[in-house]
Design a protein around this motif. Structure first.
Motif, PDB file in Angstrom:
ATOM      1  N   MET A   1       0.830  -1.200   0.000  1.00  0.00           N
ATOM      2  CA  MET A   1       0.000   0.000   0.000  1.00  0.00           C
ATOM      3  C   MET A   1       0.867   1.252   0.000  1.00  0.00           C
ATOM      4  N   LYS A   2       0.275   2.345  -0.412  1.00  0.00           N
ATOM      5  CA  LYS A   2       0.927   3.643  -0.319  1.00  0.00           C
ATOM      6  C   LYS A   2       0.360   4.350   0.912  1.00  0.00           C
ATOM      7  N   ILE A   3       1.232   4.685   1.855  1.00  0.00           N
ATOM      8  CA  ILE A   3       0.798   5.188   3.159  1.00  0.00           C
ATOM      9  C   ILE A   3       1.426   6.547   3.439  1.00  0.00           C
ATOM     10  N   LEU A   4       0.612   7.470   3.925  1.00  0.00           N
ATOM     11  CA  LEU A   4       1.097   8.778   4.349  1.00  0.00           C
ATOM     12  C   LEU A   4       1.147   8.809   5.871  1.00  0.00           C
ATOM     13  N   VAL A   5       2.322   9.103   6.429  1.00  0.00           N
ATOM     14  CA  VAL A   5       2.498   9.228   7.879  1.00  0.00           C
ATOM     15  C   VAL A   5       2.786  10.687   8.193  1.00  0.00           C
ATOM     16  N   ILE A   6       1.959  11.284   9.047  1.00  0.00           N
ATOM     17  CA  ILE A   6       2.159  12.666   9.477  1.00  0.00           C
ATOM     18  C   ILE A   6       2.409  12.649  10.976  1.00  0.00           C
ATOM     19  N   GLU A   7       3.674  12.771  11.353  1.00  0.00           N
ATOM     20  CA  GLU A   7       4.103  12.630  12.743  1.00  0.00           C
ATOM     21  C   GLU A   7       5.258  13.589  12.997  1.00  0.00           C
ATOM     22  N   ASP A   8       5.085  14.486  13.986  1.00  0.00           N
ATOM     23  CA  ASP A   8       6.111  15.507  14.213  1.00  0.00           C
ATOM     24  C   ASP A   8       7.283  15.021  15.053  1.00  0.00           C
ATOM     25  N   ASP A   9       7.138  13.898  15.746  1.00  0.00           N
ATOM     26  CA  ASP A   9       8.262  13.356  16.500  1.00  0.00           C
ATOM     27  C   ASP A   9       9.148  12.569  15.531  1.00  0.00           C
ATOM     28  N   VAL A  10      10.378  13.040  15.366  1.00  0.00           N
ATOM     29  CA  VAL A  10      11.270  12.455  14.366  1.00  0.00           C
ATOM     30  C   VAL A  10      11.532  10.978  14.644  1.00  0.00           C
ATOM     31  N   THR A  11      11.774  10.630  15.897  1.00  0.00           N
ATOM     32  CA  THR A  11      12.078   9.242  16.252  1.00  0.00           C
ATOM     33  C   THR A  11      10.894   8.329  15.970  1.00  0.00           C
ATOM     34  N   THR A  12       9.705   8.745  16.415  1.00  0.00           N
ATOM     35  CA  THR A  12       8.504   7.935  16.205  1.00  0.00           C
ATOM     36  C   THR A  12       8.178   7.807  14.719  1.00  0.00           C
ATOM     37  N   GLY A  13       8.246   8.930  14.014  1.00  0.00           N
ATOM     38  CA  GLY A  13       7.945   8.908  12.585  1.00  0.00           C
ATOM     39  C   GLY A  13       8.886   8.002  11.815  1.00  0.00           C
ATOM     40  N   GLY A  14      10.188   8.096  12.135  1.00  0.00           N
ATOM     41  CA  GLY A  14      11.163   7.253  11.462  1.00  0.00           C
ATOM     42  C   GLY A  14      10.953   5.779  11.761  1.00  0.00           C
ATOM     43  N   TYR A  15      10.597   5.473  12.991  1.00  0.00           N
ATOM     44  CA  TYR A  15      10.335   4.092  13.414  1.00  0.00           C
ATOM     45  C   TYR A  15       9.150   3.504  12.654  1.00  0.00           C
ATOM     46  N   ILE A  16       8.077   4.282  12.544  1.00  0.00           N
ATOM     47  CA  ILE A  16       6.885   3.814  11.830  1.00  0.00           C
ATOM     48  C   ILE A  16       7.188   3.614  10.348  1.00  0.00           C
ATOM     49  N   ALA A  17       7.807   4.620   9.737  1.00  0.00           N
ATOM     50  CA  ALA A  17       8.088   4.541   8.300  1.00  0.00           C
ATOM     51  C   ALA A  17       8.999   3.373   7.978  1.00  0.00           C
ATOM     52  N   ARG A  18      10.029   3.181   8.796  1.00  0.00           N
ATOM     53  CA  ARG A  18      10.974   2.090   8.552  1.00  0.00           C
ATOM     54  C   ARG A  18      10.275   0.734   8.646  1.00  0.00           C
ATOM     55  N   GLY A  19       9.452   0.563   9.680  1.00  0.00           N
ATOM     56  CA  GLY A  19       8.745  -0.703   9.855  1.00  0.00           C
ATOM     57  C   GLY A  19       7.783  -1.002   8.714  1.00  0.00           C
ATOM     58  N   LEU A  20       7.046   0.002   8.272  1.00  0.00           N
ATOM     59  CA  LEU A  20       6.086  -0.198   7.190  1.00  0.00           C
ATOM     60  C   LEU A  20       6.793  -0.468   5.861  1.00  0.00           C
ATOM     61  N   ARG A  21       7.913   0.211   5.633  1.00  0.00           N
ATOM     62  CA  ARG A  21       8.678  -0.046   4.401  1.00  0.00           C
ATOM     63  C   ARG A  21       9.241  -1.457   4.387  1.00  0.00           C
ATOM     64  N   GLU A  22       9.655  -1.944   5.551  1.00  0.00           N
ATOM     65  CA  GLU A  22      10.167  -3.314   5.633  1.00  0.00           C
ATOM     66  C   GLU A  22       9.079  -4.323   5.291  1.00  0.00           C
ATOM     67  N   GLU A  23       7.829  -3.942   5.485  1.00  0.00           N
ATOM     68  CA  GLU A  23       6.716  -4.814   5.124  1.00  0.00           C
ATOM     69  C   GLU A  23       6.327  -4.678   3.655  1.00  0.00           C
ATOM     70  N   GLY A  24       7.022  -3.803   2.937  1.00  0.00           N
ATOM     71  CA  GLY A  24       6.786  -3.675   1.505  1.00  0.00           C
ATOM     72  C   GLY A  24       5.925  -2.507   1.096  1.00  0.00           C
ATOM     73  N   HIS A  25       5.536  -1.644   2.041  1.00  0.00           N
ATOM     74  CA  HIS A  25       4.696  -0.499   1.714  1.00  0.00           C
ATOM     75  C   HIS A  25       5.530   0.670   1.202  1.00  0.00           C
ATOM     76  N   VAL A  26       4.894   1.530   0.428  1.00  0.00           N
ATOM     77  CA  VAL A  26       5.501   2.801   0.028  1.00  0.00           C
ATOM     78  C   VAL A  26       5.041   3.839   1.040  1.00  0.00           C
ATOM     79  N   VAL A  27       5.987   4.516   1.684  1.00  0.00           N
ATOM     80  CA  VAL A  27       5.643   5.423   2.789  1.00  0.00           C
ATOM     81  C   VAL A  27       6.182   6.823   2.528  1.00  0.00           C
ATOM     82  N   ASP A  28       5.300   7.820   2.663  1.00  0.00           N
ATOM     83  CA  ASP A  28       5.705   9.223   2.667  1.00  0.00           C
ATOM     84  C   ASP A  28       5.595   9.720   4.105  1.00  0.00           C
ATOM     85  N   LEU A  29       6.643  10.375   4.609  1.00  0.00           N
ATOM     86  CA  LEU A  29       6.678  10.828   5.999  1.00  0.00           C
ATOM     87  C   LEU A  29       6.809  12.338   6.050  1.00  0.00           C
TER      88      LEU A  29
END
Length: 223
Positions: A1-29
């Motif tokens: 899936m193509k997923i948009l993540v809007i999260e102002d905490d850099v650590t949390t946002g990076g953690y979410i994006a990295r995990g979702l990309r590892e599952e094969g998703h396309v992520v914009d942060l």
């Protein structure tokens, strides 16, 4: 899936994006509500994950604006605001699900997957086009002027990333994060190397260039 993540905490946002990309998703942060609102309005995402307390435009306002414009993309609120009143306000604003921080990534992933399985009112984008270049996302077939082009997996990912953002300049950092899931590294030339290889296949054999270099900024595909 193509997923948009809007999260102002850099650590949390990076953690979410990295995990979702590892599952094969396309992520914009994105890290603020103002840019998030502009990106969300494009309506090209399968799922959006939105923090409620965002700089620029808060999550509730963002979601109400998006829903008011007729965008039905499933939205998961991810926030530390966990009272019953907060949940009610989020759901009434148009959220499809609500997850309170701290959270387990496994639960976040499961909720995103559930939202992605919900039937949508519009067809998912399966073909990307720029001029005489066509990319079929289902068969992963790339053609230009009727001629099939064989791309390696990373070359395909790079081309897809640029095509999904057609008309917008993508910086070296954006490409490193979006295609390779890497933080900025001034010593690596992986972007330049793959752009060169991609151009050799989609541009060089043809009369015009699809991939444009914007001097001092990055790369862009028009059309």
């Amino acid at each position: 899936m193509k997923i948009l993540v809007i999260e102002d905490d850099v650590t949390t946002g990076g953690y979410i994006a990295r995990g979702l990309r590892e599952e094969g998703h396309v992520v914009d942060l994105l890290d603020n509500g103002r840019d998030g609102l502009v990106e969300a309005a494009s309506g090209t995402y399968d799922v959006m994950i939105v923090d409620r307390m965002l700089p620029g435009v808060d999550g509730l306002t963002l979601l109400k604006t998006v829903r008011g414009a007729g965008n039905t993309t499933p939205v998961l609120f991810l926030t530390a605001m966990g009272s019953v009143e907060d949940r009610i306000a989020g759901l009434n604003a148009g959220a499809d699900d609500y997850l309170v921080k701290p959270f387990a990534f496994g639960e976040l992933s499961a909720r995103v997957a559930a939202l992605g399985r919900r039937p949508q009112t519009s067809d998912l984008e399966t073909t990307l086009v720029a001029g005489d270049l066509t990319v079929d996302l289902l068969t992963r077939k790339v053609t230009r002027a009727g001629q099939e082009i064989d791309l390696l997996p990373r070359e395909f990912a790079l081309l897809e990333f640029l095509l999904r953002r057609k008309g917008r300049v993508q910086t070296r950092t954006m490409l490193l994060e979006g295609v390779w899931d890497l933080s900025f590294d001034p010593m690596t030339n992986v972007v330049e190397t793959h752009i060169s290889r991609l151009r050799a296949k989609v541009d060089k054999p043809f009369d015009s260039d699809i991939i444009k270099t914007v001097r001092g900024a990055g790369y862009r595909i028009d059309g």
